[in-house]
Motif scaffolding. Structure first.
Motif, PDB file in Angstrom:
ATOM      1  N   HIS A  15      57.678  22.655  73.586  1.00  0.00           N
ATOM      2  CA  HIS A  15      56.764  22.903  72.469  1.00  0.00           C
ATOM      3  C   HIS A  15      57.466  22.645  71.130  1.00  0.00           C
ATOM      4  O   HIS A  15      56.949  21.948  70.260  1.00  0.00           O
ATOM      5  N   LEU A  16      58.673  23.191  70.968  1.00  0.00           N
ATOM      6  CA  LEU A  16      59.411  23.010  69.725  1.00  0.00           C
ATOM      7  C   LEU A  16      59.817  21.551  69.525  1.00  0.00           C
ATOM      8  O   LEU A  16      59.769  21.031  68.411  1.00  0.00           O
ATOM      9  N   ALA A  17      60.210  20.891  70.603  1.00  0.00           N
ATOM     10  CA  ALA A  17      60.608  19.493  70.515  1.00  0.00           C
ATOM     11  C   ALA A  17      59.457  18.630  70.030  1.00  0.00           C
ATOM     12  O   ALA A  17      59.636  17.761  69.162  1.00  0.00           O
ATOM     13  N   LYS A  18      58.276  18.854  70.551  1.00  0.00           N
ATOM     14  CA  LYS A  18      57.111  18.064  70.147  1.00  0.00           C
ATOM     15  C   LYS A  18      56.754  18.315  68.683  1.00  0.00           C
ATOM     16  O   LYS A  18      56.391  17.379  67.952  1.00  0.00           O
ATOM     17  N   ARG A  19      56.861  19.559  68.254  1.00  0.00           N
ATOM     18  CA  ARG A  19      56.540  19.867  66.858  1.00  0.00           C
ATOM     19  C   ARG A  19      57.527  19.180  65.916  1.00  0.00           C
ATOM     20  O   ARG A  19      57.136  18.632  64.889  1.00  0.00           O
ATOM     21  N   LEU A  20      58.810  19.218  66.260  1.00  0.00           N
ATOM     22  CA  LEU A  20      59.799  18.557  65.412  1.00  0.00           C
ATOM     23  C   LEU A  20      59.585  17.050  65.388  1.00  0.00           C
ATOM     24  O   LEU A  20      59.705  16.407  64.338  1.00  0.00           O
ATOM     25  N   LEU A  21      59.259  16.468  66.520  1.00  0.00           N
ATOM     26  CA  LEU A  21      59.073  15.024  66.594  1.00  0.00           C
ATOM     27  C   LEU A  21      57.778  14.557  65.942  1.00  0.00           C
ATOM     28  O   LEU A  21      57.593  13.363  65.732  1.00  0.00           O
ATOM     29  N   ALA A  22      56.890  15.477  65.619  1.00  0.00           N
ATOM     30  CA  ALA A  22      55.650  15.106  64.944  1.00  0.00           C
ATOM     31  C   ALA A  22      55.822  14.996  63.435  1.00  0.00           C
ATOM     32  O   ALA A  22      54.857  14.731  62.725  1.00  0.00           O
ATOM     33  N   ARG A  23      57.025  15.180  62.931  1.00  0.00           N
ATOM     34  CA  ARG A  23      57.274  15.088  61.493  1.00  0.00           C
ATOM     35  C   ARG A  23      57.526  13.643  61.101  1.00  0.00           C
ATOM     36  O   ARG A  23      58.244  12.907  61.775  1.00  0.00           O
ATOM     37  N   LYS A  24      56.957  13.246  59.986  1.00  0.00           N
ATOM     38  CA  LYS A  24      57.095  11.856  59.545  1.00  0.00           C
ATOM     39  C   LYS A  24      58.546  11.480  59.298  1.00  0.00           C
ATOM     40  O   LYS A  24      58.942  10.339  59.552  1.00  0.00           O
ATOM     41  N   SER A  25      59.340  12.404  58.813  1.00  0.00           N
ATOM     42  CA  SER A  25      60.738  12.088  58.527  1.00  0.00           C
ATOM     43  C   SER A  25      61.499  11.745  59.808  1.00  0.00           C
ATOM     44  O   SER A  25      62.415  10.915  59.787  1.00  0.00           O
ATOM     45  N   ILE A  26      61.122  12.365  60.933  1.00  0.00           N
ATOM     46  CA  ILE A  26      61.757  12.068  62.219  1.00  0.00           C
ATOM     47  C   ILE A  26      61.146  10.808  62.826  1.00  0.00           C
ATOM     48  O   ILE A  26      61.857   9.923  63.311  1.00  0.00           O
ATOM     49  N   LEU A  27      59.819  10.703  62.781  1.00  0.00           N
ATOM     50  CA  LEU A  27      59.146   9.540  63.342  1.00  0.00           C
ATOM     51  C   LEU A  27      59.559   8.251  62.635  1.00  0.00           C
ATOM     52  O   LEU A  27      59.609   7.188  63.255  1.00  0.00           O
ATOM     53  N   ALA A  28      59.852   8.345  61.343  1.00  0.00           N
ATOM     54  CA  ALA A  28      60.278   7.153  60.610  1.00  0.00           C
ATOM     55  C   ALA A  28      61.540   6.555  61.219  1.00  0.00           C
ATOM     56  O   ALA A  28      61.680   5.334  61.331  1.00  0.00           O
ATOM     57  N   TYR A  29      62.471   7.411  61.620  1.00  0.00           N
ATOM     58  CA  TYR A  29      63.699   6.927  62.270  1.00  0.00           C
ATOM     59  C   TYR A  29      63.375   6.270  63.609  1.00  0.00           C
ATOM     60  O   TYR A  29      63.952   5.233  63.970  1.00  0.00           O
ATOM     61  N   ILE A  30      62.467   6.879  64.371  1.00  0.00           N
ATOM     62  CA  ILE A  30      62.108   6.316  65.666  1.00  0.00           C
ATOM     63  C   ILE A  30      61.497   4.935  65.493  1.00  0.00           C
ATOM     64  O   ILE A  30      61.838   3.981  66.223  1.00  0.00           O
ATOM     65  N   LEU A  31      60.603   4.788  64.525  1.00  0.00           N
ATOM     66  CA  LEU A  31      59.966   3.493  64.311  1.00  0.00           C
ATOM     67  C   LEU A  31      60.970   2.448  63.821  1.00  0.00           C
ATOM     68  O   LEU A  31      60.970   1.309  64.291  1.00  0.00           O
ATOM     69  N   LYS A  32      61.828   2.833  62.908  1.00  0.00           N
ATOM     70  CA  LYS A  32      62.765   1.862  62.332  1.00  0.00           C
ATOM     71  C   LYS A  32      63.770   1.362  63.369  1.00  0.00           C
ATOM     72  O   LYS A  32      64.090   0.167  63.414  1.00  0.00           O
ATOM     73  N   TYR A  33      64.269   2.244  64.200  1.00  0.00           N
ATOM     74  CA  TYR A  33      65.360   1.881  65.103  1.00  0.00           C
ATOM     75  C   TYR A  33      64.912   1.605  66.539  1.00  0.00           C
ATOM     76  O   TYR A  33      65.740   1.255  67.373  1.00  0.00           O
ATOM     77  N   ALA A  34      63.608   1.741  66.818  1.00  0.00           N
ATOM     78  CA  ALA A  34      63.142   1.479  68.177  1.00  0.00           C
ATOM     79  C   ALA A  34      61.949   0.529  68.243  1.00  0.00           C
ATOM     80  O   ALA A  34      61.681  -0.033  69.293  1.00  0.00           O
ATOM     81  N   VAL A  35      61.239   0.343  67.139  1.00  0.00           N
ATOM     82  CA  VAL A  35      60.039  -0.488  67.121  1.00  0.00           C
ATOM     83  C   VAL A  35      60.299  -1.702  66.238  1.00  0.00           C
ATOM     84  O   VAL A  35      60.552  -1.561  65.040  1.00  0.00           O
ATOM     85  N   SER A  36      60.231  -2.885  66.824  1.00  0.00           N
ATOM     86  CA  SER A  36      60.661  -4.105  66.138  1.00  0.00           C
ATOM     87  C   SER A  36      59.894  -4.377  64.852  1.00  0.00           C
ATOM     88  O   SER A  36      60.447  -4.937  63.901  1.00  0.00           O
ATOM     89  N   GLU A  37      58.619  -3.998  64.795  1.00  0.00           N
ATOM     90  CA  GLU A  37      57.825  -4.268  63.596  1.00  0.00           C
ATOM     91  C   GLU A  37      58.368  -3.593  62.343  1.00  0.00           C
ATOM     92  O   GLU A  37      58.071  -4.012  61.224  1.00  0.00           O
ATOM     93  N   PHE A  38      59.173  -2.553  62.505  1.00  0.00           N
ATOM     94  CA  PHE A  38      59.600  -1.761  61.362  1.00  0.00           C
ATOM     95  C   PHE A  38      61.092  -1.897  61.040  1.00  0.00           C
ATOM     96  O   PHE A  38      61.603  -1.196  60.173  1.00  0.00           O
ATOM     97  N   VAL A  39      61.782  -2.805  61.724  1.00  0.00           N
ATOM     98  CA  VAL A  39      63.232  -2.881  61.582  1.00  0.00           C
ATOM     99  C   VAL A  39      63.679  -3.191  60.157  1.00  0.00           C
ATOM    100  O   VAL A  39      64.744  -2.741  59.709  1.00  0.00           O
ATOM    101  N   ASP A  40      62.879  -3.937  59.404  1.00  0.00           N
ATOM    102  CA  ASP A  40      63.263  -4.317  58.042  1.00  0.00           C
ATOM    103  C   ASP A  40      62.678  -3.400  56.968  1.00  0.00           C
ATOM    104  O   ASP A  40      62.847  -3.651  55.775  1.00  0.00           O
ATOM    105  N   CYS A  41      61.987  -2.355  57.376  1.00  0.00           N
ATOM    106  CA  CYS A  41      61.354  -1.437  56.425  1.00  0.00           C
ATOM    107  C   CYS A  41      62.294  -0.284  56.093  1.00  0.00           C
ATOM    108  O   CYS A  41      63.134   0.111  56.901  1.00  0.00           O
ATOM    109  N   SER A  42      62.118   0.257  54.908  1.00  0.00           N
ATOM    110  CA  SER A  42      62.877   1.460  54.558  1.00  0.00           C
ATOM    111  C   SER A  42      62.248   2.663  55.246  1.00  0.00           C
ATOM    112  O   SER A  42      61.048   2.673  55.565  1.00  0.00           O
ATOM    113  N   LEU A  43      63.053   3.667  55.474  1.00  0.00           N
ATOM    114  CA  LEU A  43      62.540   4.888  56.099  1.00  0.00           C
ATOM    115  C   LEU A  43      61.454   5.525  55.246  1.00  0.00           C
ATOM    116  O   LEU A  43      60.463   6.047  55.760  1.00  0.00           O
TER     117      LEU A  43
END
Length: 312
Positions: free
Chosen positions: A14-42
């Motif tokens: 439950h706590l893990a999901k709540r923390l991962l639902a934050r934009k500041s955390i998701l931004a890292y996931i998108l930048k470093y794991a999703v190719s479409e966002f590799v050149d974008c700033s966090l």
């Protein structure tokens, strides 16, 4: 992690999901794991490209409105296939095309690869397939398949075998020409991807894996984690995030005690070995004994002799 997750995995999940639902955390996931966002700033990812309001199937009360992802319905219901509940699901805008892509974050903080009776990869394939099929009459209607949106299923596994630890895999549809020269356009089949983030017990050189390790696997106190998040990742915790991180630390206390005890035992064992080695060397030098005779005279156990002999 089994020592505490076996008893408290629901709360930790439950706590893990709540923390991962934050934009500041998701931004890292998108930048470093999703190719479409590799050149974008966090900052741009968090503020421009992640859409929607926070919505998790675990929600019982609102999260911080400006920092969480609500996205769309987290349930997919087919009359024949039954109900599937996704942990976090939201829309994002692909920076290059401006087209929306749909992302799902599945968090599996316990028993993900070590104690389950099925292959995690097959479950991930099923989930991403449901994300595709559930778009009919929502993202497109009738036979207008041009409206189909690309989907990502991103899995974060925290309890993995050593050979999987600190690794990232990506799976996608690709084209293989069996005959002729025709190539279809990439955007017509590049519509689903599965990404598996396997955490380990130690730090790595990968920014995203290190961030997730710090949040979910590191045994340091929450105050120290908060400082590292701020100084090294430019993530400022809200009151709710700080509370969740502290609660997660409380769940990890039993594991922390075990780690401290193991460290103490290891230190004591190493100290004993050094002392025994010094005694053996002194006996060999003073009395002209062989290593075997010296160890026998000092009544060192056969098991310890095997460990010490290569060090003499």
């Amino acid at each position: 992690m089994d020592k505490f997750l076996d008893e408290r995995n629901a709360t930790y999940d439950h706590l893990a999901k709540r923390l991962l639902a934050r934009k500041s955390i998701l931004a890292y996931i998108l930048k470093y794991a999703v190719s479409e966002f590799v050149d974008c700033s966090l900052d741009d990812i968090a503020k421009k490209y992640i859409e929607g309001d926070p919505l998790l199937h675990i929600n019982t009360f609102p999260l911080d409105d400006t920092l969480d992802i609500k996205g769309k319905h987290t349930e997919s219901n087919s009359p024949l296939e039954g109900l599937v509940t996704f942990d976090i699901i939201f829309d994002a805008i692909a920076p290059s095309s401006g087209e929306p892509i749909k992302l799902i974050i599945n968090i599996e903080p316990q028993k993900t690869t070590t104690s389950i009776d099925y292959k995690l990869m097959k479950r991930a394939v099923y989930y991403v397939a449901r994300l595709i099929s559930s778009q009919k009459e929502k993202e497109f209607h009738g036979d207008d398949y041009n409206g189909l949106k690309k989907v990502y299923s991103i899995w974060i596994t925290m309890d993995v075998q050593n050979y999987r630890a600190n690794s990232i895999q990506e799976y996608s549809l690709t084209e293989k020409i069996l005959h002729g020269t025709f190539h279809d356009e990439l955007q017509n089949y590049d519509l689903l991807k599965i990404i598996i983030l396997n955490l380990g017990t130690k730090k790595t050189s990968h920014k995203l894996l290190d961030l997730l390790h710090l949040i979910f696997m590191d045994l340091r106190l929450s105050d120290e984690k908060e400082k590292i998040l701020h100084d090294e990742y430019d993530i400022t915790l809200t009151r709710d995030m700080r509370k969740e991180l502290t609660q997660m630390g409380g769940l990890m206390e039993p594991l922390l005690k075990v780690a401290v005890e193991q460290t103490r035992e290891t230190t004591a064992a190493e100290t004993e070995k050094k002392s025994k080695l010094e005694d053996i060397r002194n006996a060999m030098q003073s009395w002209g004994l062989t290593a075997a005779d010296a160890m026998a005279g000092l009544k060192i156990s056969p098991e310890l002799q095997k460990e010490l002999l290569p060090l003499i």
